[in-house]
Scaffold this active site. Structure first.
Site, PDB file in Angstrom:
ATOM      1  N   CYS A   1     -15.225  24.472  40.759  1.00 17.33           N
ATOM      2  CA  CYS A   1     -15.628  24.592  42.435  1.00 17.33           C
ATOM      3  C   CYS A   1     -15.382  25.630  42.173  1.00 17.33           C
ATOM      4  O   CYS A   1     -15.888  26.740  41.380  1.00 17.33           O
ATOM      5  CB  CYS A   1     -14.488  23.809  42.921  1.00 17.33           C
ATOM      6  SG  CYS A   1     -13.129  24.774  43.203  1.00 17.33           S
TER       7      CYS A   1
ATOM      8  N   ARG B   1     -10.679  21.420  45.247  1.00 17.73           N
ATOM      9  CA  ARG B   1     -11.675  20.695  45.145  1.00 17.73           C
ATOM     10  C   ARG B   1     -11.379  20.102  43.377  1.00 17.73           C
ATOM     11  O   ARG B   1     -11.080  19.142  43.206  1.00 17.73           O
ATOM     12  CB  ARG B   1     -13.546  20.773  45.260  1.00 17.73           C
ATOM     13  CG  ARG B   1     -13.562  20.656  46.868  1.00 17.73           C
ATOM     14  CD  ARG B   1     -14.494  20.631  46.663  1.00 17.73           C
ATOM     15  NE  ARG B   1     -14.921  22.232  46.183  1.00 17.73           N
ATOM     16  CZ  ARG B   1     -16.631  23.162  46.464  1.00 17.73           C
ATOM     17  NH1 ARG B   1     -17.365  22.478  47.111  1.00 17.73           N
ATOM     18  NH2 ARG B   1     -16.486  24.168  46.917  1.00 17.73           N
TER      19      ARG B   1
ATOM     20  N   ASP C   1     -16.609  21.532  50.725  1.00 17.84           N
ATOM     21  CA  ASP C   1     -15.202  22.048  50.426  1.00 17.84           C
ATOM     22  C   ASP C   1     -14.134  21.884  51.895  1.00 17.84           C
ATOM     23  O   ASP C   1     -14.902  22.679  52.656  1.00 17.84           O
ATOM     24  CB  ASP C   1     -15.765  23.522  50.242  1.00 17.84           C
ATOM     25  CG  ASP C   1     -14.462  25.003  49.785  1.00 17.84           C
ATOM     26  OD1 ASP C   1     -13.120  24.467  50.006  1.00 17.84           O
ATOM     27  OD2 ASP C   1     -15.153  25.866  49.980  1.00 17.84           O
TER      28      ASP C   1
END
Length: 153
Positions: free
Chosen positions: A7, A13, A119
Site C-alpha cells: 500500500c 491496509r 485507505d
C-alpha cells in the site's frame, strides 16, 4: 512461493492484509508461503502499525504486534511470485518495480469483485472495519488460488 502486499505507507491496509493472509495461509496448511507487506513510500519505515488498524485486528482475534513498516522493495523484487497492490495508485507506483506479469490488485481475488481497498487512515473506525472485511474475504480467495496452483492440486 513468495507474496508481497503493498500500500502507500505500510501502516494500515497492507499490514492488516499481511496479518490476515498469514493467518489464513497457516490455517490452510500453506505455512511455507513467504509473505511480506510494504509501502511505496518510506516515511513510516520502522514504525508500528496504525493504532486503529491494530485495534481492529485485535478485536477480531488477530495479533498485530509484530509489524514494523517497510518500504518496497523488500529484498529482490524478482524473487516475488505475486505482488498485490491495495489500490490503483499503488499499482501505478509499482509498475516497473515489481516482477513483470506478477503484479496484481489485491482485490482481484475478492469474491465480491475487483477494485481498490480504500485507505482508512483519514477516516474513523468504521473504515478500518470495512477494510478488515474486504481483507478477510479476499484473503480467502488468495488462499484458494495459491492452493490450486500447487503441484498435485
Amino acid at each position: 512461493m513468495k507474496i508481497a502486499v503493498v500500500c502507500l505507507g505500510n501502516i494500515c491496509r497492507s499490514p492488516m492484509a499481511e496479518v490476515v493472509l498469514r493467518d489464513r495461509l497457516d490455517g490452510s496448511g500453506l505455512d511455507d508461503v513467504e509473505l511480506v507487506s510494504a509501502g511505496t513510500g518510506g516515511w513510516h519505515a520502522g514504525d508500528a502499525m496504525d493504532r486503529r488498524a491494530a485495534a481492529t485486528l485485535r478485536e477480531a482475534g488477530y495479533d498485530p504486534d509484530h509489524h514494523r513498516a517497510k518500504q518496497w522493495p523488500v529484498g529482490d523484487p524478482a524473487t516475488y511470485d505475486l505482488v498485490l497492490a491495495m489500490d490503483a495508485d499503488n499499482l501505478a507506483d509499482l509498475t516497473g518495480l515489481a516482477p513483470e506479469g506478477r503484479l496484481r490488485m489485491f482485490r482481484d481475488f475478492d469474491p465480491e469483485g475487483p477494485g481498490d481497498v480504500p485507505d482508512p487512515y483519514y477516516g474513523g473506525d468504521e473504515g478500518f472495519r470495512e477494510v478488515l472485511a474486504m481483507v478477510e474475504r479476499t484473503s480467502d480467495g488468495i488462499v484458494t488460488s495459491v492452493a490450486a496452483s500447487r503441484p498435485g492440486s
